[in-house]
Design a protein around this motif. Structure first.
Motif, PDB file in Angstrom:
ATOM      1  N   ARG A   4       0.816  -1.217   0.000  1.00 34.32           N
ATOM      2  CA  ARG A   4       0.000   0.000   0.000  1.00 34.32           C
ATOM      3  C   ARG A   4       0.846   1.263   0.000  1.00 34.32           C
ATOM      4  N   SER A   5       2.130   1.137   0.270  1.00 30.73           N
ATOM      5  CA  SER A   5       2.990   2.325   0.261  1.00 30.73           C
ATOM      6  C   SER A   5       3.616   2.560  -1.107  1.00 30.73           C
ATOM      7  N   ASP A   6       3.249   1.740  -2.093  1.00 32.27           N
ATOM      8  CA  ASP A   6       3.765   1.943  -3.448  1.00 32.27           C
ATOM      9  C   ASP A   6       3.290   3.279  -4.002  1.00 32.27           C
ATOM     10  N   HIS A   7       2.040   3.590  -3.711  1.00 31.96           N
ATOM     11  CA  HIS A   7       1.484   4.851  -4.186  1.00 31.96           C
ATOM     12  C   HIS A   7       0.562   5.421  -3.121  1.00 31.96           C
ATOM     13  N   THR A   8       0.466   6.740  -3.135  1.00 34.53           N
ATOM     14  CA  THR A   8      -0.557   7.363  -2.306  1.00 34.53           C
ATOM     15  C   THR A   8      -1.912   7.103  -2.962  1.00 34.53           C
ATOM     16  N   ARG A   9      -2.924   7.382  -2.192  1.00 32.06           N
ATOM     17  CA  ARG A   9      -4.282   7.152  -2.714  1.00 32.06           C
ATOM     18  C   ARG A   9      -4.543   7.966  -3.975  1.00 32.06           C
ATOM     19  N   ASP A  10      -4.082   9.196  -3.966  1.00 34.87           N
ATOM     20  CA  ASP A  10      -4.295  10.053  -5.132  1.00 34.87           C
ATOM     21  C   ASP A  10      -3.463   9.607  -6.336  1.00 34.87           C
ATOM     22  N   GLU A  11      -2.238   9.173  -6.032  1.00 40.68           N
ATOM     23  CA  GLU A  11      -1.402   8.660  -7.123  1.00 40.68           C
ATOM     24  C   GLU A  11      -2.090   7.475  -7.784  1.00 40.68           C
ATOM     25  N   LEU A  12      -2.620   6.628  -6.961  1.00 37.45           N
ATOM     26  CA  LEU A  12      -3.279   5.422  -7.456  1.00 37.45           C
ATOM     27  C   LEU A  12      -4.500   5.780  -8.296  1.00 37.45           C
ATOM     28  N   ILE A  41      -2.157  -2.173 -13.903  1.00 35.36           N
ATOM     29  CA  ILE A  41      -1.464  -1.415 -12.853  1.00 35.36           C
ATOM     30  C   ILE A  41      -0.953  -2.326 -11.741  1.00 35.36           C
ATOM     31  N   GLY A  42      -1.206  -3.621 -11.850  1.00 33.67           N
ATOM     32  CA  GLY A  42      -0.651  -4.571 -10.882  1.00 33.67           C
ATOM     33  C   GLY A  42      -1.405  -4.622  -9.559  1.00 33.67           C
ATOM     34  N   TYR A  43      -2.699  -4.367  -9.634  1.00 31.40           N
ATOM     35  CA  TYR A  43      -3.539  -4.509  -8.441  1.00 31.40           C
ATOM     36  C   TYR A  43      -4.678  -5.468  -8.757  1.00 31.40           C
ATOM     37  N   SER A  44      -5.522  -5.692  -7.797  1.00 30.63           N
ATOM     38  CA  SER A  44      -6.656  -6.577  -8.038  1.00 30.63           C
ATOM     39  C   SER A  44      -7.915  -5.737  -8.281  1.00 30.63           C
ATOM     40  N   PRO A  45      -8.906  -6.340  -8.929  1.00 33.87           N
ATOM     41  CA  PRO A  45     -10.147  -5.613  -9.251  1.00 33.87           C
ATOM     42  C   PRO A  45     -10.742  -4.895  -8.043  1.00 33.87           C
ATOM     43  N   GLY A  46     -10.667  -5.534  -6.889  1.00 28.66           N
ATOM     44  CA  GLY A  46     -11.258  -4.932  -5.697  1.00 28.66           C
ATOM     45  C   GLY A  46     -10.713  -3.566  -5.368  1.00 28.66           C
ATOM     46  N   THR A  47      -9.440  -3.367  -5.690  1.00 31.76           N
ATOM     47  CA  THR A  47      -8.803  -2.078  -5.377  1.00 31.76           C
ATOM     48  C   THR A  47      -9.467  -0.929  -6.138  1.00 31.76           C
ATOM     49  N   ILE A  48      -9.892  -1.203  -7.378  1.00 27.10           N
ATOM     50  CA  ILE A  48     -10.567  -0.173  -8.166  1.00 27.10           C
ATOM     51  C   ILE A  48     -11.769   0.360  -7.383  1.00 27.10           C
ATOM     52  N   TYR A  49     -12.419  -0.557  -6.672  1.00 28.82           N
ATOM     53  CA  TYR A  49     -13.637  -0.182  -5.945  1.00 28.82           C
ATOM     54  C   TYR A  49     -13.335   0.460  -4.598  1.00 28.82           C
ATOM     55  N   ASN A  50     -12.076   0.388  -4.235  1.00 31.78           N
ATOM     56  CA  ASN A  50     -11.673   1.149  -3.047  1.00 31.78           C
ATOM     57  C   ASN A  50     -11.390   2.598  -3.429  1.00 31.78           C
ATOM     58  N   PHE A  52     -12.755   4.109  -6.444  1.00 35.34           N
ATOM     59  CA  PHE A  52     -13.923   4.708  -7.086  1.00 35.34           C
ATOM     60  C   PHE A  52     -15.168   3.913  -6.690  1.00 35.34           C
ATOM     61  N   PRO A  53     -16.281   4.602  -6.507  1.00 32.78           N
ATOM     62  CA  PRO A  53     -17.487   3.916  -6.063  1.00 32.78           C
ATOM     63  C   PRO A  53     -18.004   2.890  -7.068  1.00 32.78           C
ATOM     64  N   SER A  54     -17.758   3.145  -8.352  1.00 34.74           N
ATOM     65  CA  SER A  54     -18.229   2.215  -9.381  1.00 34.74           C
ATOM     66  C   SER A  54     -17.514   2.509 -10.690  1.00 34.74           C
ATOM     67  N   MET A  55     -17.637   1.631 -11.624  1.00 33.83           N
ATOM     68  CA  MET A  55     -17.069   1.876 -12.952  1.00 33.83           C
ATOM     69  C   MET A  55     -17.768   3.055 -13.616  1.00 33.83           C
ATOM     70  N   ASP A  56     -19.053   3.193 -13.361  1.00 32.72           N
ATOM     71  CA  ASP A  56     -19.795   4.328 -13.899  1.00 32.72           C
ATOM     72  C   ASP A  56     -19.211   5.646 -13.418  1.00 32.72           C
ATOM     73  N   ALA A  57     -18.898   5.686 -12.132  1.00 33.14           N
ATOM     74  CA  ALA A  57     -18.327   6.908 -11.569  1.00 33.14           C
ATOM     75  C   ALA A  57     -16.973   7.213 -12.205  1.00 33.14           C
ATOM     76  N   LEU A  58     -16.199   6.172 -12.418  1.00 36.44           N
ATOM     77  CA  LEU A  58     -14.905   6.355 -13.065  1.00 36.44           C
ATOM     78  C   LEU A  58     -15.074   6.904 -14.481  1.00 36.44           C
ATOM     79  N   CYS A  59     -16.027   6.335 -15.200  1.00 39.12           N
ATOM     80  CA  CYS A  59     -16.297   6.807 -16.564  1.00 39.12           C
ATOM     81  C   CYS A  59     -16.724   8.267 -16.568  1.00 39.12           C
ATOM     82  N   LEU A  60     -17.515   8.633 -15.588  1.00 43.63           N
ATOM     83  CA  LEU A  60     -17.986  10.008 -15.506  1.00 43.63           C
ATOM     84  C   LEU A  60     -16.820  10.967 -15.268  1.00 43.63           C
ATOM     85  N   ILE A  61     -15.903  10.550 -14.414  1.00 43.52           N
ATOM     86  CA  ILE A  61     -14.726  11.375 -14.143  1.00 43.52           C
ATOM     87  C   ILE A  61     -13.882  11.538 -15.405  1.00 43.52           C
TER      88      ILE A  61
END
Lengths: 199, 199
Positions: A4-12, A41-50, A52-61
């Motif tokens: 988890r110290s590979d990147h900050t939350r914002d970097e990620l 990016i070398g993480y698991s799918p679950g991390t994406i949901y940590n 962003f709330p959803s794929m839709d939200a990511l798309c909106l961003i």
DNA sequence: CAATAAATTGAACGCTGTTCAATTATTAGT
DNA sequence: ACTAATAATTGAACAGCGTTCAATTTATTG
């Protein structure tokens, strides 16, 4: 396991967004999946949901960022010259739009092809970004509508929507090419020349 | 098990298509799934694939039918009056388009939001349907471009794309309503008046 | 060093389009 | 009428999707 110290939350978050844009531009927005992003990016799918709330939200961003980038090109000095005529500035602005769409085709297509699921509606911050798109054109048109701000707004929105339609038709390639190689520019020129002459 | 003599192959195809259109118009084209169609018509998902090569092919056929329906409204006498001025006919035609999109919103949206998967390209029969859309507008414009068929074609395509853009912007509701209740019609009127005056 | 908090994981759920061997219904031939 | 060939229909299966969440690992704090 990624530490988890590979990147900050914002970097990620930035990593996810940039990777997403890459995927979209390379394989189209349909190819954007949580598992694919995670794999790259070398993480698991679950991390994406940590992040962003959803794929839709990511798309909106991502769509918001695309609008920001488009907005930036419309504020470029190339289409806001002080000495140039309104018509010339408008043509340059239309060209900027056409070029942006051509160079960022998939990203730009996603802006319109993507639809929020039933019930969800477009957040205000997104609507504001869209609204900001009209300002540059309105600014150019102002001298042509000295005493009628209302008509100016209407004209700006009319022209903007028209240029968008021309761009859309050109990009989706659903129009038979009878005009020549650069039909988009021919159409925006025709539109602007006739419109301005008719004011 | 549904008996194969319940419907002829063509009847069944029609049943699938009509059911699909119902689903699209009711819940949006994202809600269209093979299992849902099959459930409604009382068959199994596999049958859909006996009738159509893929869901993509089915969507393409439906899109083709939507274009046909749109084309029909553009050939309506209401926007092809012999006594009326070209501008009036064009305004009526734009209105026909706006009305069609409003009344068949989901179906119409699907026309543009739906994208064929990587590699697949739009078949010729579909391109021909799209090309046919320009004819009615071209017909109206002809008297204004007596001696320049090329300019007429360019103008027709320009105006058509512009009206489409206006319709798109109105339907997707991504434009702040500052014009009034019927902004689509206000914009098409502005567009056509200025354009025609500028010819 | 222990306790708390945060990040990360990966299996699981229900959904999707799609395939295909097995089953059933219909037609054609004798 | 009975059989053989043909066509339609099925439903389980596969790989993939978005998403959830208990369990695990890592980092921070007291």
């Amino acid at each position: 396991m990624a530490r988890r110290s590979d990147h900050t939350r914002d970097e990620l978050r930035g990593l996810v967004i940039n990777t997403s844009i890459d995927i979209i531009q390379t394989d189209g927005f349909q190819a954007l999946t949580a598992r694919k992003i995670a794999g790259i990016i070398g993480y698991s799918p679950g991390t994406i949901y940590n992040l962003f709330p959803s794929m839709d939200a990511l798309c909106l961003i991502i769509n918001g960022m695309t609008i920001d980038a488009l907005n930036e090109t419309l504020n470029d000095p190339a289409c806001n010259k002080v000495g140039a005529s309104p018509a010339d500035n408008m043509k340059a602005m239309a060209r900027q739009y056409l070029d942006f769409a051509a160079q960022n085709k998939e990203r730009w297509m996603m802006l319109f092809a993507y639809k929020l699921p039933e019930g969800e509606d477009v957040p205000v911050w997104f609507q504001e970004k869209v609204a900001a798109l009209f300002a540059p054109l309105e600014r150019i048109l102002t001298p042509l509508y000295k005493n009628d701000a209302k008509a100016c707004k209407l004209a700006a929105r009319t022209l903007w929507a028209s240029v968008h339609g021309i761009c859309f038709v050109e990009q989706t390639g659903k129009m038979p090419i009878v005009i020549g190689s650069s039909s988009g520019e021919a159409m925006t020129s025709t539109l602007i020349d006739n419109f301005v002459a008719g004011i």
